[in-house]
Design an enzyme around this catalytic site. Structure first.
Site, PDB file in Angstrom:
ATOM      1  N   GLN A   9      96.386  42.662  43.403  1.00  0.00           N
ATOM      2  CA  GLN A   9      95.805  41.543  42.653  1.00  0.00           C
ATOM      3  C   GLN A   9      96.868  40.475  42.405  1.00  0.00           C
ATOM      4  O   GLN A   9      98.015  40.795  42.126  1.00  0.00           O
ATOM      5  CB  GLN A   9      95.280  42.076  41.324  1.00  0.00           C
ATOM      6  CG  GLN A   9      94.253  41.190  40.673  1.00  0.00           C
ATOM      7  CD  GLN A   9      93.463  41.943  39.615  1.00  0.00           C
ATOM      8  OE1 GLN A   9      93.345  43.147  39.662  1.00  0.00           O
ATOM      9  NE2 GLN A   9      92.916  41.218  38.660  1.00  0.00           N
ATOM     10  N   LEU A  89      96.195  47.885  43.654  1.00  0.00           N
ATOM     11  CA  LEU A  89      94.953  47.733  44.418  1.00  0.00           C
ATOM     12  C   LEU A  89      95.188  47.919  45.925  1.00  0.00           C
ATOM     13  O   LEU A  89      94.356  48.479  46.641  1.00  0.00           O
ATOM     14  CB  LEU A  89      94.380  46.330  44.147  1.00  0.00           C
ATOM     15  CG  LEU A  89      93.410  45.756  45.180  1.00  0.00           C
ATOM     16  CD1 LEU A  89      92.078  46.453  45.097  1.00  0.00           C
ATOM     17  CD2 LEU A  89      93.242  44.262  44.985  1.00  0.00           C
ATOM     18  N   ARG A 113      86.290  50.091  40.722  1.00  0.00           N
ATOM     19  CA  ARG A 113      87.587  50.046  40.033  1.00  0.00           C
ATOM     20  C   ARG A 113      87.717  48.748  39.229  1.00  0.00           C
ATOM     21  O   ARG A 113      88.117  48.750  38.062  1.00  0.00           O
ATOM     22  CB  ARG A 113      88.703  50.138  41.071  1.00  0.00           C
ATOM     23  CG  ARG A 113      90.123  50.089  40.521  1.00  0.00           C
ATOM     24  CD  ARG A 113      91.098  50.131  41.708  1.00  0.00           C
ATOM     25  NE  ARG A 113      92.496  50.306  41.313  1.00  0.00           N
ATOM     26  CZ  ARG A 113      93.357  49.330  41.130  1.00  0.00           C
ATOM     27  NH1 ARG A 113      92.965  48.073  41.274  1.00  0.00           N
ATOM     28  NH2 ARG A 113      94.612  49.582  40.803  1.00  0.00           N
ATOM     29  N   HIS A 195      97.861  50.012  34.440  1.00  0.00           N
ATOM     30  CA  HIS A 195      98.870  51.061  34.641  1.00  0.00           C
ATOM     31  C   HIS A 195      99.520  51.494  33.323  1.00  0.00           C
ATOM     32  O   HIS A 195     100.722  51.643  33.236  1.00  0.00           O
ATOM     33  CB  HIS A 195      99.914  50.609  35.671  1.00  0.00           C
ATOM     34  CG  HIS A 195      99.297  50.255  36.983  1.00  0.00           C
ATOM     35  ND1 HIS A 195      98.780  51.211  37.827  1.00  0.00           N
ATOM     36  CD2 HIS A 195      99.065  49.056  37.565  1.00  0.00           C
ATOM     37  CE1 HIS A 195      98.251  50.605  38.889  1.00  0.00           C
ATOM     38  NE2 HIS A 195      98.404  49.303  38.744  1.00  0.00           N
ATOM     39  N   GLN A 244      96.504  56.857  39.377  1.00  0.00           N
ATOM     40  CA  GLN A 244      97.151  55.547  39.550  1.00  0.00           C
ATOM     41  C   GLN A 244      96.863  54.552  38.422  1.00  0.00           C
ATOM     42  O   GLN A 244      97.739  53.783  38.029  1.00  0.00           O
ATOM     43  CB  GLN A 244      96.726  54.951  40.901  1.00  0.00           C
ATOM     44  CG  GLN A 244      97.564  53.779  41.347  1.00  0.00           C
ATOM     45  CD  GLN A 244      96.723  52.692  42.014  1.00  0.00           C
ATOM     46  OE1 GLN A 244      95.778  52.182  41.424  1.00  0.00           O
ATOM     47  NE2 GLN A 244      97.070  52.359  43.233  1.00  0.00           N
TER      48      GLN A 244
END
Length: 297
Positions: A9, A89, A113, A195, A244
């Site tokens: 991204q 991503l 997602r 994250h 992740q």
């Protein structure tokens, strides 16, 4: 050995993918298939939309994924990876490129997602900040002293680490990091704490979708964000992909490991050249390139 790397991204730009659509029947077919799968014409936004329209979560992630994956498809025999990796991503793009996921399933997971992350962002005010000029260990140590949620999220290259967490905790961490000698500690214009533990609701939602998706034996190893090591086992790939969203992106460590394992050329597949810049900062000797589609025109 050829390492192919896939951006995440932030790499999107207006007009992305249009050259592929106009010059490759295969690309055109895949873009049209994507429009049907997503239920809206993402091609209109990619080819003609404003930067603002491209920033919309349900658009950004599928758009970057499509540009990367379709480019890899149209390269045909010229696409010959010995290893792959993707930044956040980009890991989904890499898994389609190395045959672990098919195009349709990859796109569906990326779309799910994006929406799951958006929902998680709306649950709690959260953000990310880029920290420049400090060793990773110092950043980690300072984050551990701050009250609230603030963690290391993206190990991009030596001296560049992105932290993620609650807004107040990030602001306090930025002050402390500047006092400790950071060249910059800059809050980023993002909608949430990617994250980090704050993505747990999104992780749970995506876990169910990943568990129900068929993964195949990949054509070459993928160096996943969570482990920064070569993975070829489908079950391990799935497990790492689920982890992740709440775990850090170990990009520095992944690139270092790929070089140790024999990578000599890093080719970036998709929009932009951010990853090539990071590879060079990780190892100045590494060779980098952009994947390009040559038309007959």
């Amino acid at each position: 050995m050829n390492a192919y790397i896939f951006p995440g991204q932030g790499a999107q730009f207006s007009g992305m993918g249009l050259d592929l659509y106009e010059n490759s029947p295969l690309a055109q077919e895949l873009f049209e298939k994507a429009n049907k799968i997503l239920g809206f014409n993402i091609t209109d936004i990619m080819f003609e939309g404003s930067a603002e329209a491209l920033k919309e979560t349900k658009v950004t992630q599928p758009a970057v994924f499509l540009h990367s994956v379709i480019l890899a498809h149209v390269l045909g025999d010229k696409f010959n990876p010995h290893m792959v990796a993707g930044h956040s991503l980009g890991e989904f793009s890499a898994l389609v490129a190395n045959g672990a996921l098919n195009f349709e399933d990859g796109l569906k997971l990326v779309s799910q997602r994006a929406l799951a992350m958006q929902k998680a962002c709306e649950l709690q005010p959260s953000t990310m900040a880029a920290v420049l000029g400090l060793e990773d260990a110092i950043v980690e140590k300072i984050c551990a002293t701050i009250e609230g949620v603030v963690v290391a999220a993206n190990y991009n290259c030596p001296g560049q680490l992105v932290i993620s967490g609650e807004v107040e905790a990030i602001n306090k961490a930025c002050e402390a990091l500047k006092e400790a000698g950071a060249r910059r500690a800059l809050v980023l214009p993002v909608g949430g704490a990617f994250h980090s533990p704050l993505m747990e609701p999104a992780r749970e939602e995506l876990a169910a979708a990943i568990e129900n998706t068929k993964f195949s034996k990949p054509n070459c190893p993928i160096y996943q964000n969570v482990s920064a090591s070569a993975v070829s086992d489908e079950d391990v790939i799935k497990s790492n992909l689920i982890s992740q969203l709440t775990a850090p992106v170990r990009w520095t460590q992944s690139v270092q490991q790929m070089i140790t394992d024999g990578a000599t050329l890093f080719t970036e597949v998709g929009p932009g050249n951010v990853l090539q810049g990071l590879v060079k900062k990780i190892n100045r000797e590494a060779q980098t390139a952009s994947a390009t589609f040559e038309t007959d025109k």
